[in-house]
Design a protein around this motif. Structure first.
Motif, PDB file in Angstrom:
ATOM      1  N   ILE A  82       0.843  -1.190   0.000  1.00  0.00           N
ATOM      2  CA  ILE A  82       0.000   0.000   0.000  1.00  0.00           C
ATOM      3  C   ILE A  82       0.883   1.245   0.000  1.00  0.00           C
ATOM      4  N   THR A  83       0.557   2.187  -0.863  1.00  0.00           N
ATOM      5  CA  THR A  83       1.204   3.500  -0.887  1.00  0.00           C
ATOM      6  C   THR A  83       0.186   4.528  -0.416  1.00  0.00           C
ATOM      7  N   LEU A  84       0.519   5.250   0.672  1.00  0.00           N
ATOM      8  CA  LEU A  84      -0.394   6.224   1.250  1.00  0.00           C
ATOM      9  C   LEU A  84      -0.190   7.599   0.633  1.00  0.00           C
ATOM     10  N   GLU A  85      -1.095   8.512   1.022  1.00  0.00           N
ATOM     11  CA  GLU A  85      -1.050   9.871   0.471  1.00  0.00           C
ATOM     12  C   GLU A  85       0.241  10.596   0.815  1.00  0.00           C
ATOM     13  N   ASP A  86       0.842  10.258   1.974  1.00  0.00           N
ATOM     14  CA  ASP A  86       2.084  10.938   2.358  1.00  0.00           C
ATOM     15  C   ASP A  86       3.318  10.261   1.758  1.00  0.00           C
ATOM     16  N   ASN A  87       3.085   9.370   0.761  1.00  0.00           N
ATOM     17  CA  ASN A  87       4.148   8.663   0.036  1.00  0.00           C
ATOM     18  C   ASN A  87       4.856   7.611   0.881  1.00  0.00           C
ATOM     19  N   SER A  88       4.324   7.301   2.068  1.00  0.00           N
ATOM     20  CA  SER A  88       4.866   6.181   2.826  1.00  0.00           C
ATOM     21  C   SER A  88       4.287   4.880   2.279  1.00  0.00           C
ATOM     22  N   MET A  89       5.061   3.809   2.403  1.00  0.00           N
ATOM     23  CA  MET A  89       4.660   2.519   1.839  1.00  0.00           C
ATOM     24  C   MET A  89       4.787   1.441   2.901  1.00  0.00           C
ATOM     25  N   ARG A  90       3.943   0.424   2.802  1.00  0.00           N
ATOM     26  CA  ARG A  90       3.983  -0.676   3.752  1.00  0.00           C
ATOM     27  C   ARG A  90       3.308  -1.903   3.163  1.00  0.00           C
TER      28      ARG A  90
END
Length: 328
Positions: A82-90
């Motif tokens: 998953i890539t979130l709106e703040d460009n963090s990924m997990r």
């Protein structure tokens, strides 16, 4: 319960005629399936969590049964990047449960359909949705004259409250200098939850008949009657939206995924050998014929009766054993 968004999830689209008793499974696998089926959505479904709560089976027995449930088409692990709106990924591992047994092709299509879904930072399930178009700002009417910006800044609420004290009580006329010097104290009152009316009551209530120094009296009361600070309440951040940009299937017994091992029926090759489903060469092991399967456990009376027959056949019979054998 597992962390929000993890744990048991329903695969959906259940067959209304699906067997709720899982009669097509073995005894232990059926017990584990019934146990998982009755768990609440979101409950942790790892074999350690199940074994900690199940009254009969430990970790190894639960792990083997969960592998068989996956092969039977009831349980599947899917790992989503998953890539979130703040460009963090997990990476997030999700556990999907289906009372209806599914085929390998059905689970593969289910996993592919997860790719591209829109989810939130809370890892709750979400469907891909069209983003709402930003509303365009209304265009200014050229016929209306533009408002000229104010030359002087407007006084603060704290300043206005002090300046208007004289309207409430004529004995409290504050000068421009008094209002400016006391503005910070009045603003502190407001920041602690007080209202302008609270400040007015504190500065005008119980005044003597004559007030010679309104500014000094206002400062003393503002300082001594200052309300206590309130605990700051942390506002919960709105969950960030994210998008699933990669999906891989994972083994339900060892947590390895398709990036490193081959997944067949929700279980990797190595675990299939461990569960007795495949040979080390990868050939499927045929099921054991019913003739060689263990039958029902005999009762204590049947065991003693068979033992008496064996003794009698070997010439070791006794009157008590003969009576038990003959059913006397």
């Amino acid at each position: 319960m597992a962390k929000t968004g993890y744990g048991k999830r329903s695969a959906g689209d259940e067959d209304p005629h699906a067997d709720p008793d899982f009669a097509h499974l073995g005894d232990r696998d059926r017990d584990i399936a019934l146990f998982i089926d009755h768990l609440q959505v979101g409950h942790a479904v790892g074999y350690k969590a199940i074994a900690a709560e199940h009254p009969r089976y430990g970790q190894q027995a639960t792990r083997v049964s969960m592998g068989r449930l996956s092969i039977a088409g009831h349980l599947h692990w899917i790992r989503e990047h998953i890539t979130l709106e703040d460009n963090s990924m997990r990476w997030v591992t999700r556990t999907y449960w289906s009372r209806t047994p599914r085929s390998v092709a059905w689970w593969e299509e289910f996993a592919r359909a997860r790719n591209g879904r829109t989810v939130t930072d809370g890892y709750q399930s979400g469907l891909a949705r069209v983003e709402e178009a930003e509303e365009a700002a209304p265009e200014a009417d050229p016929a209306e004259p533009a408002q000229a910006p104010a030359d002087e800044p407007q006084p603060s609420t704290a300043y206005r409250t002090l300046a208007e004290l004289v309207d409430t009580d004529r004995r409290m006329p504050l000068s421009e200098h008094d209002c400016r010097s006391l503005e910070a104290l009045a603003a502190e009152w407001l920041s602690r939850g007080s209202t302008p009316e609270d400040i007015t009551r504190a500065l005008t209530g119980g005044l003597p008949s004559a007030v010679s120094n309104p500014g000094g009296l206002a400062r003393t009361r503002l300082e001594k009657k200052m309300p206590p600070k309130k605990a700051k309440v942390r506002q919960q951040k709105a969950p960030l939206r994210g998008r699933v940009d990669r999906v891989v299937r994972a083994c339900v017994t060892c947590d390895a995924d398709e990036r490193t091992v081959e997944i067949v029926g929700g279980v990797c090759r190595e675990c299939r050998v461990e569960l007795g489903l495949d040979t080390p060469e990868g050939e499927p092991i045929p099921p054991v014929p019913e003739t060689f399967l263990a039958g029902p456990v005999p009762s204590a009376v049947e065991v003693h009766r068979w033992a008496a027959r064996v003794r009698a056949a070997g010439g070791l019979g006794s009157p008590a054993g003969k009576a038990l054998w003959e059913g006397v």
